[in-house]
Write an enzyme that holds these catalytic residues in place. Structure first.
Site, PDB file in Angstrom:
ATOM      1  N   LYS A  25      35.980   1.639 -13.779  1.00 63.09           N
ATOM      2  CA  LYS A  25      37.319   1.692 -13.160  1.00 63.09           C
ATOM      3  C   LYS A  25      37.248   1.347 -11.676  1.00 63.09           C
ATOM      4  O   LYS A  25      38.022   0.543 -11.171  1.00 63.09           O
ATOM      5  CB  LYS A  25      37.897   3.106 -13.319  1.00 63.09           C
ATOM      6  CG  LYS A  25      39.106   3.357 -12.450  1.00 63.09           C
ATOM      7  CD  LYS A  25      39.700   4.728 -12.655  1.00 63.09           C
ATOM      8  CE  LYS A  25      39.130   5.824 -11.770  1.00 63.09           C
ATOM      9  NZ  LYS A  25      39.537   5.761 -10.360  1.00 63.09           N
ATOM     10  N   ASN A  26      36.283   1.973 -10.988  1.00 63.07           N
ATOM     11  CA  ASN A  26      36.262   1.835  -9.536  1.00 63.07           C
ATOM     12  C   ASN A  26      35.692   0.500  -9.077  1.00 63.07           C
ATOM     13  O   ASN A  26      35.604   0.241  -7.881  1.00 63.07           O
ATOM     14  CB  ASN A  26      35.540   3.009  -8.897  1.00 63.07           C
ATOM     15  CG  ASN A  26      36.384   4.274  -9.009  1.00 63.07           C
ATOM     16  OD1 ASN A  26      37.569   4.198  -9.350  1.00 63.07           O
ATOM     17  ND2 ASN A  26      35.786   5.421  -8.752  1.00 63.07           N
ATOM     18  N   ARG A  96      45.378   5.366  -6.186  1.00 67.86           N
ATOM     19  CA  ARG A  96      44.746   5.269  -4.868  1.00 67.86           C
ATOM     20  C   ARG A  96      44.256   3.842  -4.569  1.00 67.86           C
ATOM     21  O   ARG A  96      44.325   3.366  -3.442  1.00 67.86           O
ATOM     22  CB  ARG A  96      43.570   6.263  -4.833  1.00 67.86           C
ATOM     23  CG  ARG A  96      42.630   6.131  -3.677  1.00 67.86           C
ATOM     24  CD  ARG A  96      43.077   6.915  -2.484  1.00 67.86           C
ATOM     25  NE  ARG A  96      42.147   6.803  -1.380  1.00 67.86           N
ATOM     26  CZ  ARG A  96      42.409   7.232  -0.152  1.00 67.86           C
ATOM     27  NH1 ARG A  96      43.552   7.802   0.123  1.00 67.86           N
ATOM     28  NH2 ARG A  96      41.517   7.100   0.796  1.00 67.86           N
ATOM     29  N   ASP A 120      44.594  10.681  -7.003  1.00 69.49           N
ATOM     30  CA  ASP A 120      44.248  12.053  -7.388  1.00 69.49           C
ATOM     31  C   ASP A 120      44.658  13.048  -6.335  1.00 69.49           C
ATOM     32  O   ASP A 120      44.597  12.773  -5.148  1.00 69.49           O
ATOM     33  CB  ASP A 120      42.735  12.168  -7.579  1.00 69.49           C
ATOM     34  CG  ASP A 120      42.254  11.138  -8.528  1.00 69.49           C
ATOM     35  OD1 ASP A 120      42.199  11.417  -9.711  1.00 69.49           O
ATOM     36  OD2 ASP A 120      41.950  10.034  -8.042  1.00 69.49           O
ATOM     37  N   ASP A 314      32.081  12.283  -8.069  1.00 73.93           N
ATOM     38  CA  ASP A 314      32.728  12.148  -9.381  1.00 73.93           C
ATOM     39  C   ASP A 314      31.869  12.694 -10.529  1.00 73.93           C
ATOM     40  O   ASP A 314      32.371  12.928 -11.623  1.00 73.93           O
ATOM     41  CB  ASP A 314      33.085  10.672  -9.649  1.00 73.93           C
ATOM     42  CG  ASP A 314      34.177  10.185  -8.710  1.00 73.93           C
ATOM     43  OD1 ASP A 314      34.873  11.027  -8.125  1.00 73.93           O
ATOM     44  OD2 ASP A 314      34.327   8.966  -8.556  1.00 73.93           O
TER      45      ASP A 314
HETATM   46  N1  EPU Z   1      38.035   9.224   4.315  1.00 71.16           N
HETATM   47  C1  EPU Z   1      38.599   9.398   5.550  1.00 71.16           C
HETATM   48  N2  EPU Z   1      39.192   8.314   6.154  1.00 71.16           N
HETATM   49  C2  EPU Z   1      39.235   7.086   5.555  1.00 71.16           C
HETATM   50  C3  EPU Z   1      38.638   6.924   4.289  1.00 71.16           C
HETATM   51  C4  EPU Z   1      38.045   8.018   3.693  1.00 71.16           C
HETATM   52  O1  EPU Z   1      38.582  10.475   6.106  1.00 71.16           O
HETATM   53  O2  EPU Z   1      39.771   6.148   6.158  1.00 71.16           O
HETATM   54  C5  EPU Z   1      37.388  10.382   3.658  1.00 71.16           C
HETATM   55  C6  EPU Z   1      38.136  10.749   2.389  1.00 71.16           C
HETATM   56  O3  EPU Z   1      39.268  11.546   2.661  1.00 71.16           O
HETATM   57  C7  EPU Z   1      37.084  11.455   1.591  1.00 71.16           C
HETATM   58  C8  EPU Z   1      35.819  10.680   1.946  1.00 71.16           C
HETATM   59  O4  EPU Z   1      36.102  10.036   3.189  1.00 71.16           O
HETATM   60  O5  EPU Z   1      36.956  12.762   2.013  1.00 71.16           O
HETATM   61  C9  EPU Z   1      35.379   9.663   0.910  1.00 71.16           C
HETATM   62  O6  EPU Z   1      36.367   8.684   0.741  1.00 71.16           O
HETATM   63  P1  EPU Z   1      36.086   7.198   0.243  1.00 71.16           P
HETATM   64  O7  EPU Z   1      36.905   6.292   1.096  1.00 71.16           O
HETATM   65  O8  EPU Z   1      34.619   6.942   0.164  1.00 71.16           O
HETATM   66  O9  EPU Z   1      36.664   7.259  -1.220  1.00 71.16           O
HETATM   67  P2  EPU Z   1      37.808   6.391  -1.865  1.00 71.16           P
HETATM   68  O10 EPU Z   1      37.566   4.952  -1.631  1.00 71.16           O
HETATM   69  O11 EPU Z   1      39.135   6.959  -1.513  1.00 71.16           O
HETATM   70  C10 EPU Z   1      36.486   6.145  -4.116  1.00 71.16           C
HETATM   71  C11 EPU Z   1      36.771   6.395  -5.567  1.00 71.16           C
HETATM   72  C12 EPU Z   1      36.773   7.879  -5.868  1.00 71.16           C
HETATM   73  C13 EPU Z   1      35.466   8.496  -5.434  1.00 71.16           C
HETATM   74  C14 EPU Z   1      35.185   8.153  -3.954  1.00 71.16           C
HETATM   75  C15 EPU Z   1      33.846   8.651  -3.462  1.00 71.16           C
HETATM   76  C16 EPU Z   1      38.197   4.556  -6.157  1.00 71.16           C
HETATM   77  C17 EPU Z   1      39.544   4.078  -6.571  1.00 71.16           C
HETATM   78  N3  EPU Z   1      38.074   5.841  -5.899  1.00 71.16           N
HETATM   79  O12 EPU Z   1      37.571   6.741  -3.400  1.00 71.16           O
HETATM   80  O13 EPU Z   1      36.892   7.988  -7.278  1.00 71.16           O
HETATM   81  O14 EPU Z   1      35.523   9.879  -5.614  1.00 71.16           O
HETATM   82  O15 EPU Z   1      35.228   6.719  -3.771  1.00 71.16           O
HETATM   83  O16 EPU Z   1      32.824   8.116  -4.211  1.00 71.16           O
HETATM   84  O17 EPU Z   1      37.256   3.781  -6.081  1.00 71.16           O
HETATM   85  C18 EPU Z   1      37.755   8.703  -9.335  1.00 71.16           C
HETATM   86  O18 EPU Z   1      37.383   7.636  -9.815  1.00 71.16           O
HETATM   87  O19 EPU Z   1      38.155   9.655 -10.049  1.00 71.16           O
HETATM   88  C19 EPU Z   1      37.739   8.870  -7.888  1.00 71.16           C
HETATM   89  C20 EPU Z   1      38.421   9.795  -7.267  1.00 71.16           C
END
Ligand code: EPU
Length: 432
Positions: A25-26, A96, A120, A314
């Site tokens: 998915k990601n 997201r 989420d 995850d």
């Molecule tokens: N964060 C910030 N500022 C930003 C970006 C992120 O503070 O500008 C913080 C977030 O709030 C969080 C942490 O950094 O606390 C990690 O965020 P990241 O940007 O790495 O995650 P994401 O891109 O929002 C993706 C996956 C998530 C997975 C995370 C971490 C997707 C669509 N989502 O989220 O997957 O948990 O990376 O590996 O790729 C899921 O698939 O169920 C899921 C939630």
């Protein structure tokens, strides 16, 4: 299927057989967003049949890219060039990954209107790093009525050091940088296998990227119009793979996971080994698979989540579920999100002995869980509750199945094929 669907699980004997691991998915959602970068017809294979792919397809259709599902995990996407760089709230708030249209649209068209993303519900998930990185490349942002209005004449390369290796920020800067003037260097970049998958996709489109798979990515921009459509097989989903490993871990048995990439799950497999699971990686690349064998009670371990190559956040609900029935006490530390322990209350309903406080959970293993009605609060926790149901005597009924549908391709059918006693029911209809 309705929002009231439930998954019913009863404890069965050991799981046996083979399961094919679908694409991630990601990764696929990001690859889909990257089709905004070039005109033409793209083909993605190994695409998981999950709800989020459908939502992303709707979002891209609103912007101007059509998607056609051809069956057997094949998705054709056509970008005819009539792009309208506006991402509407009704679609963005559902997922997201909608934030991933920002980089491609800004880099190629210099203008985007994007409602702030949803997804989420586990704590606040800001996008400050995305915006800061793009600002360093010459973009300006204004937030009006919940909509981010982004503009840039032509982005220019920049040296960007991320405060934290954010997956989404790395992706947005990367997909903007492929069209920027000059070189962009992203330091402390996220290096999840899904990011490498996106890099390989972009390179196949004609982008120049060095350092793929490392925490320093160097992107040399090309002129808008120079990238072209391509074909690509989506990287297998390491989180879905871990779900089947966890299912075998709590049920016992012997299962082969076709397509699962052991090299993408190295740290997790080491910790699963510490818990008493025997996992053998076979083959490589597209022919990779994992064989898992489990017998007897698991052993407890302490675990902390970290960005890749650390243990992914995850995986955590699955690990907490395994620890719930393991021998001993395990301490789990969450380093990525504030408050991602909401499912703990649900596991407690099944008889798990867990104390969660802030970023930590202490899990005291019990010999057996006992089935009860529970509710999935998000995708990964939902899958973990299904796994918990496999370890519980009596019947477990999991509600909130629409969360699981967002990221799991036929979890119920795949587990049933391995011998699990599991079915999905729609209220008011005979069970199927
Ligand atoms: N964060 C910030 N500022 C930003 C970006 C992120 O503070 O500008 C913080 C977030 O709030 C969080 C942490 O950094 O606390 C990690 O965020 P990241 O940007 O790495 O995650 P994401 O891109 O929002 C993706 C996956 C998530 C997975 C995370 C971490 C997707 C669509 N989502 O989220 O997957 O948990 O990376 O590996 O790729 C899921 O698939 O169920 C899921 C939630």
């Amino acid at each position: 299927m309705t929002d009231d669907d439930r998954i019913l699980i009863r404890r069965a004997g050991p799981l046996r057989g083979e399961v094919t691991i679908p694409g991630a998915k990601n990764s696929v959602l990001k690859l889909m967003a990257a089709t905004l970068l070039a005109d033409g017809e793209f083909t993605l294979t190994n695409v998981p049949d999950i709800a989020d792919v459908g939502i992303m397809a709707e979002l891209l259709a609103a912007i101007g890219v059509e998607s056609r599902f051809e069956g057997h995990g094949r998705l054709t996407m056509v970008n005819r060039g009539g792009i309208r760089p506006v991402a509407p709230y009704e679609l963005v708030e559902r997922i997201r990954a909608s934030i991933n249209v920002l980089g491609p649209l800004l880099g190629r068209f210099g203008k985007v209107s994007l409602s702030l993303p949803g997804g989420d519900d586990f704590g606040s998930r800001p996008i400050d790093m995305h915006l800061k990185g793009l600002e360093a490349m010459g973009a300006t942002f204004e937030l009006r009525h919940g909509v981010v209005e982004a503009t840039a004449d032509r982005l220019h390369g920049a040296d960007i050091t991320l405060e934290f290796p954010s997956v989404g920020a790395t992706e947005n800067i990367l997909t903007a940088a492929v069209h920027a003037k000059g070189a962009t260097v992203i330091d402390n970049a996220a290096r999840e296998p899904e990011i490498s998958d996106l890099c390989h996709f972009l390179v196949a489109m004609g982008a120049h990227i060095e350092g793929i798979g490392t925490s320093t990515l160097r992107i040399e921009g090309v002129e808008p119009g120079e990238l072209h459509a391509t074909q690509h097989a989506v990287v297998p989903d390491r989180i879905q793979a871990a779900t089947y490993l966890a299912a075998v871990a709590v049920s016992g048995g012997e299962v082969v996971l076709r397509g699962a990439r052991g090299d993408h799950m190295d740290m997790l497999l080491r910790r699963f080994h510490d818990m008493g699971l025997t996992v053998t990686a076979m083959g490589a690349g597209a022919d990779a698979s994992l064989a898992v064998w489990a017998q007897g009670r698991l052993r407890s371990i302490d675990v902390a989540t970290l960005p890749y190559p650390g243990i992914a956040t995850d995986y955590k609900p699955l690990i907490v579920t395994m620890l719930s029935v393991a021998d001993g006490v395990g301490i789990v530390t969450e380093n990525l999100y504030p408050g991602r322990f909401r499912y703990v209350e649900e596991l407690q309903r099944l008889g798990a002995d867990i104390r969660a406080d802030g970023h930590h959970a202490v899990v005291r293993g019990v010999p057996q869980l006992s089935g009860a009605p529970v509710k999935a609060p998000d995708i990964r926790a939902g899958a973990a509750l299904v796994v918990a149901g496999l370890a519980a005597e009596g019947e477990t009924s999991v509600a909130g199945v629409h969360h699981i549908d967002r990221g799991y391709d036929d979890l119920v059918g795949r587990l049933a094929a391995l011998g699990a006693d599991i079915e999905r029911v729609t209220p008011g209809r005979a069970s199927a």
